[in-house]
Motif scaffolding. Structure first.
Motif, PDB file in Angstrom:
ATOM      1  N   TYR A  30      -7.721   9.178  39.318  1.00 23.85           N
ATOM      2  CA  TYR A  30      -6.751  10.098  39.924  1.00 23.85           C
ATOM      3  C   TYR A  30      -5.377   9.458  40.104  1.00 23.85           C
ATOM      4  N   ASN A  31      -5.334   8.125  40.241  1.00 28.14           N
ATOM      5  CA  ASN A  31      -4.051   7.414  40.380  1.00 28.14           C
ATOM      6  C   ASN A  31      -3.425   7.058  39.033  1.00 28.14           C
ATOM      7  N   GLY A  32      -4.059   7.491  37.939  1.00 26.50           N
ATOM      8  CA  GLY A  32      -3.501   7.253  36.611  1.00 26.50           C
ATOM      9  C   GLY A  32      -3.630   5.822  36.135  1.00 26.50           C
ATOM     10  N   ILE A  33      -4.582   5.060  36.721  1.00 28.49           N
ATOM     11  CA  ILE A  33      -4.731   3.655  36.355  1.00 28.49           C
ATOM     12  C   ILE A  33      -5.638   3.488  35.145  1.00 28.49           C
ATOM     13  N   THR A  34      -6.714   4.300  35.098  1.00 28.09           N
ATOM     14  CA  THR A  34      -7.697   4.140  34.023  1.00 28.09           C
ATOM     15  C   THR A  34      -8.176   5.499  33.536  1.00 28.09           C
ATOM     16  N   THR A  35      -9.159   5.480  32.628  1.00 29.29           N
ATOM     17  CA  THR A  35      -9.654   6.713  32.013  1.00 29.29           C
ATOM     18  C   THR A  35     -11.068   7.039  32.500  1.00 29.29           C
ATOM     19  N   ILE A  36     -11.486   8.260  32.234  1.00 30.65           N
ATOM     20  CA  ILE A  36     -12.845   8.687  32.578  1.00 30.65           C
ATOM     21  C   ILE A  36     -13.865   7.810  31.856  1.00 30.65           C
ATOM     22  N   ASP A  37     -13.621   7.531  30.561  1.00 28.89           N
ATOM     23  CA  ASP A  37     -14.572   6.747  29.766  1.00 28.89           C
ATOM     24  C   ASP A  37     -14.833   5.372  30.382  1.00 28.89           C
ATOM     25  N   GLU A  38     -13.786   4.709  30.856  1.00 33.40           N
ATOM     26  CA  GLU A  38     -13.940   3.380  31.448  1.00 33.40           C
ATOM     27  C   GLU A  38     -14.794   3.422  32.708  1.00 33.40           C
ATOM     28  N   VAL A  39     -14.569   4.411  33.547  1.00 29.92           N
ATOM     29  CA  VAL A  39     -15.316   4.499  34.813  1.00 29.92           C
ATOM     30  C   VAL A  39     -16.777   4.853  34.549  1.00 29.92           C
ATOM     31  N   VAL A  40     -17.019   5.754  33.593  1.00 34.08           N
ATOM     32  CA  VAL A  40     -18.405   6.104  33.249  1.00 34.08           C
ATOM     33  C   VAL A  40     -19.138   4.880  32.702  1.00 34.08           C
ATOM     34  N   LYS A  41     -18.433   4.072  31.894  1.00 34.17           N
ATOM     35  CA  LYS A  41     -19.048   2.893  31.276  1.00 34.17           C
ATOM     36  C   LYS A  41     -19.397   1.822  32.310  1.00 34.17           C
ATOM     37  N   GLU A  42     -18.568   1.655  33.331  1.00 36.84           N
ATOM     38  CA  GLU A  42     -18.718   0.522  34.252  1.00 36.84           C
ATOM     39  C   GLU A  42     -19.399   0.858  35.570  1.00 36.84           C
ATOM     40  N   THR A  43     -19.614   2.146  35.876  1.00 36.27           N
ATOM     41  CA  THR A  43     -20.233   2.495  37.164  1.00 36.27           C
ATOM     42  C   THR A  43     -21.360   3.491  36.946  1.00 36.27           C
ATOM     43  N   ILE A  44     -22.220   3.607  37.954  1.00 34.19           N
ATOM     44  CA  ILE A  44     -23.301   4.593  37.907  1.00 34.19           C
ATOM     45  C   ILE A  44     -23.105   5.576  39.047  1.00 34.19           C
ATOM     46  N   LYS A  50     -23.028   6.154  55.075  1.00 35.39           N
ATOM     47  CA  LYS A  50     -22.872   6.785  56.392  1.00 35.39           C
ATOM     48  C   LYS A  50     -21.927   5.968  57.266  1.00 35.39           C
ATOM     49  N   ALA A  51     -21.953   4.626  57.056  1.00 37.51           N
ATOM     50  CA  ALA A  51     -21.093   3.727  57.848  1.00 37.51           C
ATOM     51  C   ALA A  51     -19.690   3.609  57.256  1.00 37.51           C
ATOM     52  N   GLY A  52     -19.434   4.320  56.149  1.00 36.05           N
ATOM     53  CA  GLY A  52     -18.082   4.326  55.586  1.00 36.05           C
ATOM     54  C   GLY A  52     -17.909   3.579  54.285  1.00 36.05           C
ATOM     55  N   MET A  53     -18.998   3.049  53.700  1.00 38.68           N
ATOM     56  CA  MET A  53     -18.889   2.314  52.435  1.00 38.68           C
ATOM     57  C   MET A  53     -18.551   3.261  51.289  1.00 38.68           C
ATOM     58  N   LYS A  54     -17.566   2.884  50.505  1.00 35.95           N
ATOM     59  CA  LYS A  54     -17.210   3.654  49.307  1.00 35.95           C
ATOM     60  C   LYS A  54     -17.841   2.987  48.095  1.00 35.95           C
ATOM     61  N   LEU A  55     -18.563   3.760  47.282  1.00 36.62           N
ATOM     62  CA  LEU A  55     -19.279   3.212  46.134  1.00 36.62           C
ATOM     63  C   LEU A  55     -18.314   2.847  45.012  1.00 36.62           C
ATOM     64  N   LEU A  56     -18.830   2.066  44.056  1.00 37.44           N
ATOM     65  CA  LEU A  56     -18.032   1.717  42.870  1.00 37.44           C
ATOM     66  C   LEU A  56     -17.540   2.976  42.162  1.00 37.44           C
ATOM     67  N   ARG A  57     -18.400   4.010  42.079  1.00 35.31           N
ATOM     68  CA  ARG A  57     -17.984   5.255  41.425  1.00 35.31           C
ATOM     69  C   ARG A  57     -16.827   5.906  42.177  1.00 35.31           C
ATOM     70  N   ASP A  58     -16.844   5.836  43.514  1.00 29.35           N
ATOM     71  CA  ASP A  58     -15.742   6.388  44.312  1.00 29.35           C
ATOM     72  C   ASP A  58     -14.432   5.659  44.000  1.00 29.35           C
ATOM     73  N   ALA A  59     -14.526   4.315  43.895  1.00 28.38           N
ATOM     74  CA  ALA A  59     -13.330   3.524  43.560  1.00 28.38           C
ATOM     75  C   ALA A  59     -12.846   3.875  42.160  1.00 28.38           C
ATOM     76  N   GLY A  60     -13.801   4.130  41.252  1.00 26.99           N
ATOM     77  CA  GLY A  60     -13.434   4.507  39.885  1.00 26.99           C
ATOM     78  C   GLY A  60     -12.712   5.848  39.844  1.00 26.99           C
ATOM     79  N   LEU A  61     -13.201   6.808  40.618  1.00 29.10           N
ATOM     80  CA  LEU A  61     -12.544   8.122  40.673  1.00 29.10           C
ATOM     81  C   LEU A  61     -11.118   8.001  41.207  1.00 29.10           C
ATOM     82  N   ALA A  62     -10.949   7.163  42.233  1.00 26.60           N
ATOM     83  CA  ALA A  62      -9.596   6.952  42.787  1.00 26.60           C
ATOM     84  C   ALA A  62      -8.679   6.353  41.720  1.00 26.60           C
ATOM     85  N   ALA A  63      -9.211   5.408  40.900  1.00 26.24           N
ATOM     86  CA  ALA A  63      -8.407   4.795  39.836  1.00 26.24           C
ATOM     87  C   ALA A  63      -8.029   5.814  38.771  1.00 26.24           C
TER      88      ALA A  63
END
Length: 589
Positions: free
Chosen positions: A572-586, A557-570
């Protein structure tokens, strides 16, 4: 002597050692006194801002080879014409081909009685080659100087045919045929100290270990594992967080390899019942590399892990760790506060230390006194006082932190909060005007509050001192060489809690696999970050000991972006894959 003419003879080195460079060149017959005095006048006109050797070169009075020889002679190094030598095969065998080419040197003589190895170099300043040969191979090393072209020719002449033979697979084959090493099969604890010393000096063992180290460093491995099992012995190394197995050597060399590593790390080779920790410092192709050594006794022998700390690959820059622009701005605000505690949290190997070092590096200035207390010290940092924790002799974090506060620091880094005492002293340090950086092991930022409460820290101390919590993970980056556009399946999107409608217009990539990424599709890693700051509402929730889920919701509510949000941004920016983000975040609880 004419400029450009190859040197074949030099005056005795005793006549040249310690003399000025101009005097050495006069004695070598290259320059006259008049020319040297003329160059000294030019140097004086330039107020000594340029070395005399550079002036000789600028005026065309000497060439690079002649200057190298003169500088080497000034330091007492003799010249040798390697083209005229007939180097015996047993001398060449003392240094593996890959090592000789990496350090650009060639062995020319070996004295068995004194264990002295003489090598020829083409650069008088290549003292790292002699240091590392001494460390890796256990010789007393002396160096002579030679011509660069002659050295290249000699390396090709003596090592070209041997290069393929010294690959790890071939060397393991040779070790299997070695009768001396085979005699130790099945003996384990019955090997005495003299035999351990002899094993550690075995040339095939030295060669194998050196090739493994050089290959791992070349491939940018972070860890090298030597692991004994009941019926086999494994060598593995970790690249971008994933373990890869190397060709397994015969099991009976386990004791020899661990003994060799202990000798290099200055550990007790006779002690095989207790864990030991040490460090090996090397320079590979001009780059400083530290190996942090951990030896652990197991059921089937000693397990050895080397953490590779390649300082040439280290980028202590907050711009480079993977922070999104808004998180980078937020983190900079936190680290520039006058006091308070900043916690970085995440599992082992998630890059916490690199983030903290990058923050300290940014704050490091002549006006700021920074002291760290670490276990162990990962990297040496200029301008920062670093203290090694030694709990075994009565120097834990808490005791060390008390002493540090008497050293008048502005910023303190505590390697890890492991107990209530350390947490309370860190809190008191914050209340008395210090900025404190530290780490915890939790899954995300809000979980750190529960962890501190579990340790027994009072809620009022948490709310009064804590300024921010950073949770982080490391994810593998898609290899840029084989990066490929593709359309993810509905099942893959569902793993992220997304539908095809949610991702309309988005592009997704993966790595096909190529030679540059060893067919993994990934090359390098970057960080994902979740930064939680504290407003009045969150502090009140902490005072009321609210659950982690409630704190997480308040943080969002105060504006914190979760690890999963950062993973989605990565993604969408073509930095990493879906598999990597699923493996490292909840996903959000």
């Amino acid at each position: 002597m004419e400029k450009g003419k190859t040197l074949t003879t030099l005056p005795p080195v005793e006549q040249l050692r310690g003399r000025t460079l101009g005097r050495v060149l006069i004695k070598m017959g290259i320059l006259t006194r008049d020319k040297v005095h003329e160059c000294l006048r030019i140097q004086k006109q330039r107020k000594g801002k340029i070395k005399i050797g550079r002036i000789f070169l600028e005026l065309g009075l000497v060439d690079e080879d002649q200057l190298q020889f003169a500088l080497a002679a000034q330091r007492g190094m003799e010249y040798v014409d390697v083209e005229k030598l007939d180097i015996p095969p047993d001398v060449i065998d003392k240094v593996p081909a890959q090592m000789a080419k990496t350090y650009h040197c060639i062995p020319i003589n070996y004295n068995k009685d004194t264990n002295e190895l003489t090598v020829a170099l083409d650069n008088f300043d290549n003292f790292r080659a002699t240091d590392d040969l001494s460390t890796l191979m256990g010789f007393r090393v002396t160096a002579k100087i030679t011509d660069a072209k002659l050295l290249d020719h000699a390396l090709n002449k003596y090592y070209e045919a041997r290069q393929e033979k010294e690959e790890i697979n071939e060397l393991i084959g040779e070790i299997q045929q070695d009768t001396f090493l085979a005699a130790f099969e099945g003996r384990n604890q019955s090997i005495d100290l003299d035999e351990l010393k002899e094993l550690s000096e075995s040339n095939p063992i030295k060669k194998l270990l050196n090739l493994v180290l050089l290959q791992a460093i070349r491939d940018k491995a972070s860890d090298i594992h030597f692991e004994p099992f009941e019926n086999e012995y494994k060598m593995r190394y970790r690249i971008d967080g994933i373990l890869y197995e190397m060709s397994p050597p015969p099991k009976h060399i386990a004791t020899a390899l661990s003994s060799r590593i202990k000798v290099m790390a200055d550990l007790d080779i006779a002690e095989r019942r207790l864990p030991q920790d040490g460090r090996i410092s090397l320079t590979v192709q001009g780059n400083p590399v530290d190996l942090r050594v951990s030896v652990m006794p197991t059921m089937f022998g000693e397990s050895v892990v080397l953490r590779v700390l390649d300082r040439s690959q280290l980028r202590l820059d907050l711009e480079q760790v993977g922070l999104m622009p808004d998180n980078l701005k937020l983190l900079r605000q936190l680290i520039h506060k006058p006091n308070g505690i900043l916690i970085v949290t995440g599992p082992t190997g998630s890059g916490k230390t690199t983030t903290l070092y990058s923050a300290l590096n940014e704050l490091n200035s002549i006006e700021t006194k920074i002291i760290t207390t670490e276990d162990p010290i990962e990297y040496d940092m200029d301008g920062i006082i670093q203290v090694q924790i030694k709990a075994d002799i009565g120097l834990p974090f808490a005791k060390c932190l008390r002493s540090i506060l008497r050293q008048d620091p502005d910023i303190v880094m505590v390697g890890e909060i492991r107990d209530l005492e350390t947490a309370e002293i860190a809190g008191q340090a914050s209340l008395t005007g210090h900025l404190v950086f530290t780490t915890l092991h939790t899954n995300d930022a809000p979980s750190s509050i529960a962890r501190l409460l579990d340790l027994g820290v009072e809620p009022f101390l948490i709310t009064a001192t804590l300024e921010g919590i950073i949770a982080q993970r490391l994810i593998r980056k898609i290899c840029e060489n084989c990066k490929t556009l593709y359309e993810p399946s509905e099942m893959q999107l569902a793993e992220l809690g997304l539908t095809p409608e949610d991702t309309k217009g988005r592009k997704f990539y993966y790595g096909r696999g190529c030679k540059k990424c060893y067919n993994t599709g990934y090359r390098g890693r970057t960080g994902l970050f979740e930064i939680m700051t504290f407003n009045d509402d969150i502090r009140e929730l902490i005072m009321n000991q609210a659950s982690t889920n409630v704190l997480r919701a308040a943080g969002r509510k105060a504006g914190m972006k979760l690890l999963r949000d950062a993973g989605l941004a990565a993604i969408y920016n073509g930095i990493t894959t879906i598999d990597e983000v699923v493996k490292e975040t909840i996903s959000e609880a």
